[in-house]
Design an enzyme around this catalytic site. Structure first.
Site, PDB file in Angstrom:
ATOM      1  N   GLY A   1       5.109  -7.705   1.326  1.00  0.00           N
ATOM      2  CA  GLY A   1       3.738  -7.577   1.654  1.00  0.00           C
ATOM      3  C   GLY A   1       2.997  -7.885   0.659  1.00  0.00           C
ATOM      4  O   GLY A   1       2.938  -8.547  -0.331  1.00  0.00           O
ATOM      5  N   SER A   2       1.868  -6.754   0.249  1.00  0.00           N
ATOM      6  CA  SER A   2       0.857  -7.156  -0.538  1.00  0.00           C
ATOM      7  C   SER A   2       0.914  -7.083  -1.885  1.00  0.00           C
ATOM      8  O   SER A   2       0.201  -7.473  -2.854  1.00  0.00           O
ATOM      9  CB  SER A   2      -0.312  -6.148  -0.202  1.00  0.00           C
ATOM     10  OG  SER A   2      -0.941  -6.344   1.246  1.00  0.00           O
ATOM     11  N   ILE A   3       2.168  -6.444  -2.321  1.00  0.00           N
ATOM     12  CA  ILE A   3       2.587  -6.437  -3.640  1.00  0.00           C
ATOM     13  C   ILE A   3       2.661  -7.922  -4.135  1.00  0.00           C
ATOM     14  O   ILE A   3       2.286  -8.208  -5.393  1.00  0.00           O
ATOM     15  CB  ILE A   3       3.750  -5.931  -4.000  1.00  0.00           C
ATOM     16  CG1 ILE A   3       3.856  -4.404  -3.639  1.00  0.00           C
ATOM     17  CG2 ILE A   3       4.514  -6.137  -5.293  1.00  0.00           C
ATOM     18  CD1 ILE A   3       5.236  -3.585  -3.841  1.00  0.00           C
TER      19      ILE A   3
END
Length: 593
Positions: free
Chosen positions: A301-303
């Site tokens: 995801g957004s990592i």
């Protein structure tokens, strides 16, 4: 019967009557003389000598037979049975293996002598009764199993390997004939389920079968010197405990965590839950033995926006004063890319990062291009397995072919699955000044660790640290803001694949952090598998609600142990960046009016 004695000497022969009364010495000269028997006396003496010789030979044969049987009983066996003799023929008795210790010398694995119980069923008089009595002492073996072994026609059967001293004493007290002990060596793991996914375990013959035990099997067998790992058992305990709390709080199915030295790549803690007892690996379910930290691959995801932003800044695609219009979703083929919490306006690069805008991140990736994205992710080590001293290492799941849609989705963490260990190492390389680190489970001397090749410039590394700090101050990572330790990080929440579609109620929630962000020493990563929302989280189960609090607790507990003192949690390092963001926001507001 008349006996005649003849005495030979240099003196004049005596009469027979006188000679019979003489000893076997010459009385005149004092010299020994020779007695010679004749007739029946001589025959009797020879018969006695013969009988004595026969008796001596018989006794020698009898004792040789008994000795051979003792050797056969103690060392030999039937051709189909395990034995000491078999071990000797294969290169000698197993005498143990070197200890495994943590970075502070705390024992993680050691070898101790034990006794194993075996039987010769031919010598057991009452197999059923013996089995019943033994089952009371050996609860892991049923009376039926013991009875079948003791009632067999074989001359050697193992009953149980590696008894405890108390069990050995109890078996001895039973006094059952036909039971015997063999001295062996057993591997012990003092910390139980705390380190099995790293340390691993051995088989009954002390051969390494997993983890470090397997990777360094030859070294551990050949050396008496302890093998020192990079793990710190104190930090390992903290990581496992906080991870377990999060899993329980959010009714998750599992989780993984890594704490890594940002400069040397040393893994000071790595855990995967659920765990298992390395002393009884066969009893553990497959799910527990699976190492989520190094063998599991997940879309993060957004990592991944850390990597996309670092790439765009380092390649000169954007600067901090640039931005993108995020009002319109991006449509490609049958897919639509939206923001989770849209701002519906033009955002600067810092705002895109802080507010985790999918749309803005996709624009950056497309401006950089697919070749640049692939090259950059490869430099970070995300397109090949982690080079760590474990056999249980995953191959990342890479799209093939790598199309435009893949470039878009990978920019914000979908379409490329990596392990927690890979991700932690990649983030460490971005925040430590921009040099590659190779994850390792062996302790390193910081003075002897050469810097790896450069990934990004020092200026870009400093900018990324500031942006990660802003996420904890103003963005979705507020719950990771451990007071006094300048934590910076990034949240990540990704839906899990269910067949060919993404499940709506099954997700991976993660948070990665570095501290202290003005000069990072450690990177901490926590991921929780399928957390469930709670009343306290207002129905959310995202990385900011699930994993960030765990990172906060880990940093707060670990920092004092490694000599990092708390200090004023001021934000001087990002103060100017905050001013710039506010000024740009005010300027846009005035322009819109």
């Amino acid at each position: 019967m008349i006996r005649r004695y003849l005495v030979r000497s240099q003196t004049k022969p005596l009469p027979p009557a006188t000679a019979a009364e003489l000893p076997s010495f010459d009385l005149q000269g004092g010299r020994p003389v020779e007695l010679r028997l004749e007739g029946t006396a001589r025959q009797t003496l020879e018969t006695g000598r013969t009988r004595l010789l026969v008796a001596a030979v018989s006794f020698a044969l009898a004792f040789s037979l008994i000795g051979w049987r003792l050797v056969d009983f103690g060392l030999m066996t039937d051709r189909h049975e395990p034995s000491i003799a078999r071990n000797l023929s294969s290169g000698g008795l197993e005498t143990g293996r070197a200890d495994i210790v943590d970075r502070n010398g705390i024992v993680l694995a050691t070898t101790l002598p034990t006794a194993s119980l075996y039987a010769n069923p031919r010598h057991v008089r009452d197999p059923e009764g013996a089995a019943l009595r033994l089952s009371e002492v050996l609860p892991d073996v049923s009376p039926a199993q013991l009875g079948a072994k003791l009632g067999s026609e074989r001359s050697f059967v193992w009953l149980q390997r590696n008894l405890t001293p108390r069990q050995q004493y109890a078996v001895n007290r039973l006094g059952i004939p036909g039971l015997y002990f063999q001295r062996e060596h057993r591997r012990f793991y003092p910390h139980g389920a705390l380190t099995p996914h790293v340390v691993g375990f051995t088989g009954v013959d002390n051969q390494g079968l997993a983890g470090i035990e397997q990777s360094f099997d030859d070294v551990l067998r050949a050396s008496a010197k302890p093998l020192q790992l990079s793990l710190d058992i104190r930090i390992q305990h903290i990581l496992a405990e906080e991870l377990a709390k999060s899993i329980e709080t959010f009714s998750a199915i599992g989780g993984a965590g890594v704490v890594m030295d940002a400069n040397t790549g040393e893994i000071v803690a790595m855990t995967s839950l659920p765990s298992y007892d390395p002393a009884k690996p066969a009893a553990a379910p497959t799910e527990a033995r699976f190492n989520r930290a190094s063998l599991g691959t997940y879309e993060m995801g957004s990592i991944f926006k850390i990597f996309t932003t670092a790439m765009a800044l380092n390649e000169g695609v954007v600067t901090l004063r640039d931005g993108y219009d995020t009002r319109k979703p991006i449509r490609i083929s049958r897919f639509t890319i939206r923001d989770f919490k849209p701002k519906n306006r033009w955002l600067t690069i810092p705002e895109i990062f802080i507010y985790s805008s999918n749309i803005g991140t996709v624009h950056m990736a497309m401006d950089a291009g697919t070749p640049a994205q692939k090259t950059f992710l490869k430099r970070l080590g995300l397109l090949q397995p982690a080079s760590v001293e474990l056999a249980e290492v995953a191959q990342p799941l890479i799209p093939s072919p790598w199309r435009e849609i893949n470039t878009m989705t990978i920019s914000y963490g979908y379409g490329l699955a990596v392990s927690p260990l890979q991700l932690t190492g990649a983030v460490a390389g971005l925040v430590n000044g921009g040099t590659e680190v190779r994850p390792t489970l062996l302790r390193r001397d910081p003075a002897k660790v050469a810097k790896g090749p450069r990934i990004i410039s020092e200026a870009t590394s400093e900018t990324i640290r500031k942006l990660m700090r802003l996420v904890v101050i103003k963005g979705s990572g507020r719950k990771a803001n451990a007071e006094g330790y300048l934590v910076g990080g990034k949240t990540g929440t990704a839906d899990k694949l269910a067949g060919r579609r993404y499940a709506r109620n099954a997700r991976i929630s993660s948070f990665v952090a570095g501290f202290p962000m003005d000069k990072p020493r450690y990177v901490v990563f926590v991921t929780i598998d399928e957390p469930k929302p709670t009343k306290e989280t207002f129905g959310y189960a995202t990385g900011g609600w699930v994993a960030a609090p765990a990172v906060n607790n880990i940093v707060t507990r670990v920092a004092p142990l490694v000599g990092i003192a708390p200090r004023d949690n001021g934000d001087a390092m990002v103060e100017q960046l905050l001013v710039d963001i506010e000024e740009r926001a005010e300027g846009r507001q005035l322009a819109s009016n």
